[in-house]
Scaffold this motif. Structure first.
Motif, PDB file in Angstrom:
ATOM      1  N   PHE A  60      -2.174  -6.372  -3.503  1.00  0.00           N
ATOM      2  CA  PHE A  60      -1.912  -6.340  -2.065  1.00  0.00           C
ATOM      3  C   PHE A  60      -1.222  -5.039  -1.655  1.00  0.00           C
ATOM      4  O   PHE A  60      -1.507  -4.491  -0.580  1.00  0.00           O
ATOM      5  CB  PHE A  60      -1.069  -7.547  -1.657  1.00  0.00           C
ATOM      6  N   LEU A  61      -0.330  -4.530  -2.496  1.00  0.00           N
ATOM      7  CA  LEU A  61       0.329  -3.266  -2.167  1.00  0.00           C
ATOM      8  C   LEU A  61      -0.663  -2.098  -2.183  1.00  0.00           C
ATOM      9  O   LEU A  61      -0.636  -1.236  -1.297  1.00  0.00           O
ATOM     10  CB  LEU A  61       1.464  -3.006  -3.163  1.00  0.00           C
ATOM     11  N   LEU A  90      -2.775  -2.247   0.796  1.00  0.00           N
ATOM     12  CA  LEU A  90      -2.055  -1.841   1.997  1.00  0.00           C
ATOM     13  C   LEU A  90      -1.928  -0.325   2.097  1.00  0.00           C
ATOM     14  O   LEU A  90      -2.068   0.245   3.180  1.00  0.00           O
ATOM     15  CB  LEU A  90      -0.668  -2.490   2.010  1.00  0.00           C
ATOM     16  N   ARG A 134      -5.342   3.023   2.409  1.00  0.00           N
ATOM     17  CA  ARG A 134      -5.812   3.800   3.566  1.00  0.00           C
ATOM     18  C   ARG A 134      -5.051   5.106   3.700  1.00  0.00           C
ATOM     19  O   ARG A 134      -5.631   6.142   4.029  1.00  0.00           O
ATOM     20  CB  ARG A 134      -5.652   2.966   4.835  1.00  0.00           C
TER      21      ARG A 134
END
Length: 272
Positions: free
Chosen positions: A173-174, A177, A180
């Motif tokens: 998930f990190l 996140l 991008r």
């Protein structure tokens, strides 16, 4: 294309982190297994040596593990084992169950036959760590109850796998996140490439073959014009009162003396 780059970045980061976590989990569990097994082998060797020494003598009330290195006096009341003595052909002669109550004589004989059929000197059989000793008097097999140690190793393995899986999810998930932001340089480079291609496309319109031919023709025409002007310079501009003789072409001026033409002089007259 940016989605593909982002996907590859996430996969590469997860593969690297997953490999590191796998190595850590395997290393921790392998070290724990080696340490626990070494301690069990040391204990079974000491107990079996004591059993063979005291074979045929009255048994001591408690196993002699309190005096062993790294053992506390309470270990004698926590150690549970049994011994099976066989002859050279593998027939059971005696079963010693003074330090265990959860195994009967028939079960002990079954365990001994199963271990002898494997042909290994030591290993795990169900919840027991066994050691096989061969001597002139026969074969002795000691079974040490290792249920607590095996449960501890399983618990450590389960906990480490759970922590590793949870860490993988958190890192995923990190990375998702921050991926991008990580591909922003690629995004800018792609935009610059698109702008460069667009500008080059506009310039290519003025660089088509017809336009290039026309510009070459104009350049050669200008060069030829300049060369012609250099080879045939224009005559200087004459004064307003200067006239050309219609017969000889020479310039003449209206003076008091008049003009003597080279053509008309021979004919006997002069032009005024």
């Amino acid at each position: 294309m940016l989605k593909k780059i982002q996907r590859r970045f996430i996969l590469a980061a997860m593969a690297a982190f997953g490999t590191v976590m796998l190595l850590i989990i395997v290393g921790i569990n392998a070290a724990n297994y080696y340490r626990t097994t070494s301690m069990q082998d040391h204990l079974t060797a000491a107990l079996l040596s004591n059993e063979q020494t005291d074979l045929g003598k009255p048994q001591v009330p408690t196993p002699p593990v309190g005096d062993m290195r790294g053992r506390n006096p309470e270990a004698a009341f926590m150690t549970r084992f049994f011994t099976v003595h066989c002859d050279a052909d593998g027939r059971v002669r005696e079963v010693l169950r003074d330090y265990i109550s959860s195994v009967d004589e028939e079960t002990a004989k079954t365990y001994a036959q199963a271990v002898l059929s494997k042909g290994r000197e030591k290993g795990y059989y169900k919840d027991y760590r066994y050691l096989v000793s061969r001597s002139e008097r026969g074969i002795s097999i000691l079974f040490l109850n290792s249920a607590i140690q095996l449960q501890s190793m399983r618990s450590l393995l389960l906990v480490s796998l759970t922590i590793g899986l949870f860490s993988l999810l958190m890192v995923f998930f990190l990375i998702l996140l921050f991926s991008r932001r990580a591909i922003q340089p690629y995004r800018k480079n792609l935009e610059r490439q698109k702008q460069f291609i667009t500008d080059a496309g506009h310039e290519s319109v003025w660089k088509c073959p017809i336009h290039a031919t026309w510009r070459t023709f104009r350049i050669w025409t200008d060069c030829l014009t300049d060369f012609t002007a250099w080879m045939n310079p224009a005559p200087p501009r004459r004064a307003a009162r200067e006239l050309d003789c219609p017969w000889c072409g020479q310039s003449r001026k209206r003076t008091e003396g008049g003009h003597r033409c080279r053509v008309t002089v021979g004919r006997g007259y002069a032009l005024r």
